[in-house]
Design a protein around this motif. Structure first.
Motif: not given
Length: 470
Positions: A187-191, A196-199, A215-218, A236-238
């Motif tokens: 899953i890639a999370t945007s913006f 705290e946004d990931i938490q 989770i892949i943070a964009k 897990e990554g960016i």
């Protein structure tokens, strides 16, 4: 054997079964589904098609679902668009009403509260720039700094504004809950702005008793770059998403951000994908520009685990040709500049898995091994070896289908799925591995290989075994 992986965005140009099949055969390792477009039902059909075609090709293909996040857009404009002139005064309001008479509407409820005088609004990937000069009760007063023809529904960026809206939206919650039921691999999370946004996502999933994919943070905002170390602790990554990052940062900052982010991710053993406009001209042409070819090569040399194609494969005229071209550029770069691709992984407080991965890579180099063979349940050993960037081919066997697909994103790893009947790795199975290596041309009789496991294989022992093919 290409090491850096290729992520392809699936869209109207690539949803046809034959096109998907050709893209997999051309080198697609990960299929990206954009939750900003399409219904959950249509995406489920695409997931099933990707799985079927990957099985048909006998290749592991992971699926990455990209959550929309908070995306600000203009409302409809009269006649589909308006001309904005430099120094023209306009009012910008929160809402979805049609624009009219020098008044624009943006789909951000807290726009007037959050944006302050002196801050700028960038519209349509930064081609239109407005500067806020004042406020009214229900509107921002702004002047056009860079004008042009402004079309309806274009994206709006607020690079200087600290937005107060939750980045994990109701749509994201619904999409993520649905994605967890159809076997999405990442899953890639945007913006993302802060850890705290990931938490918030992790807390929501725990409350709902949902098992999340990795989770892949964009990284699309300067604020995320500033908070990158804390963000990476939870993911897990960016993804270095250079499109919005390029709009919200100065042009000269983006290449530096790219190199810093890739290095930080590799140092911490995190996956890193470089994305956006890598081969943009191939949306309409059969060849990339020289600058684009260099961009792809430099992303490889920077240390990217994977490179991503967006509109090129989602909406372009030549999706298959684009994958083939990226495959060629990556392969050529890795072949001719192997000494430039070095491990950036910093092993701190070494544990057993890191010790085994490090030992396997050093042993492979010492004995001039032709391949490293990994046996893993979770994929951890394979990921650690990948981060150490060995030049030897790495074949990773696992009995777990989720791990098999997830390893498609790991640099230099060729995933292989063990049958459910395989419980232990005995000598008969080692012979099967030998035959595979000889069949694929990776090794011949008399060559040396490394067998490595940090799991319950080989009689529940952690092991590095130096083996000669008989």
């Amino acid at each position: 054997m290409r090491r850096a992986k290729i992520v392809c965005t699936i869209g109207p140009a690539s949803q046809d079964r034959k096109v998907l099949r050709a893209m997999i055969n051309a080198g697609m390792d990960v299929a990206r589904l954009n939750f900003s477009h399409g219904s959950c039902e249509s995406l489920e059909g695409t997931v099933a098609m990707i799985r079927e075609e990957a099985d048909r090709a006998r290749k592991s293909v992971a699926i990455l679902s990209d959550l929309r996040g908070v995306k600000f857009r203009l409302s409809e404009l009269p006649g589909g668009g308006v001309q904005l002139r430099e120094k023209q005064s306009v009012e910008v309001c929160a809402g979805v009403c049609p624009g009219e008479n020098g008044r624009l509407y943006v789909s951000y409820p807290r726009l007037v509260d959050d944006v302050q005088p002196g801050e700028c609004l960038f519209i349509d990937d930064g081609t239109i720039k407005l500067k806020v000069t004042g406020k009214k009760k229900d509107a921002l007063q702004a002047v056009v700094i860079e004008g042009g023809f402004l079309k309806s529904r274009k994206g709006v960026n607020l690079p200087h504004t600290r937005t107060s809206m939750d980045t994990f939206t109701e749509k994201d919650r619904a999409d993520l809950a649905y994605a967890s039921t159809i076997g999405i691999d990442y899953i890639a999370t945007s913006f993302v702005r802060t850890a705290e946004d990931i938490q918030a996502i992790l807390n929501w999933a725990k409350k709902k008793k949902i098992t999340l994919p990795p989770i892949i943070a964009k990284i699309e905002r300067p604020q995320a770059v500033q908070n990158i170390d804390a963000i990476m602790q939870l993911v897990e990554g960016i993804m270095v998403a250079r499109g919005d990052l390029g709009v919200e940062s100065l042009p000269e900052e983006v290449p530096v951000f790219q190199k810093i982010l890739i290095e930080r991710a590799n140092q911490q053993g995190k996956l890193v994908i470089t994305a956006t406009q890598m081969m943009e001209s191939m949306i309409t042409h059969t060849r990339p520009t020289r600058a684009e070819a260099s961009d792809v090569a430099n992303a490889v040399l920077d240390g990217s685990d994977a490179l991503m194609l967006a509109a090129e494969t989602a909406a372009g005229k030549y999706p298959v040709e684009t994958v083939k071209m990226m495959n060629r550029i990556i392969g050529y770069t890795e072949t001719h500049l192997p000494h430039r691709i070095e491990s950036q992984y910093f092993i701190s407080g070494i544990r057993t898995p890191e010790a085994i991965a490090d030992g396997a890579c050093k042993a492979a180099q010492d004995i001039n091994a032709k391949a490293i063979i990994v046996f893993t349940h979770s994929g951890l050993t394979a990921k650690l070896i990948a981060k150490l960037r060995p030049m030897e081919p790495v074949i990773a066997y696992t009995p777990d289908e989720k791990t098999y697909r997830a390893m498609s994103l790991y640099w230099g790893i060729t995933p292989q799925l063990l049958g459910s009947e395989t419980r232990d790795i005995d000598e008969a199975f080692v012979r099967r591995v030998e035959k595979y290596l000889q069949k694929t041309g990776l090794a011949t009789k008399g060559d040396k290989i490394i067998l490595v496991a940090s799991s319950s294989f080989f009689g529940k022992r952690n092991i590095i075994r130096l083996h000669k093919i008989e």
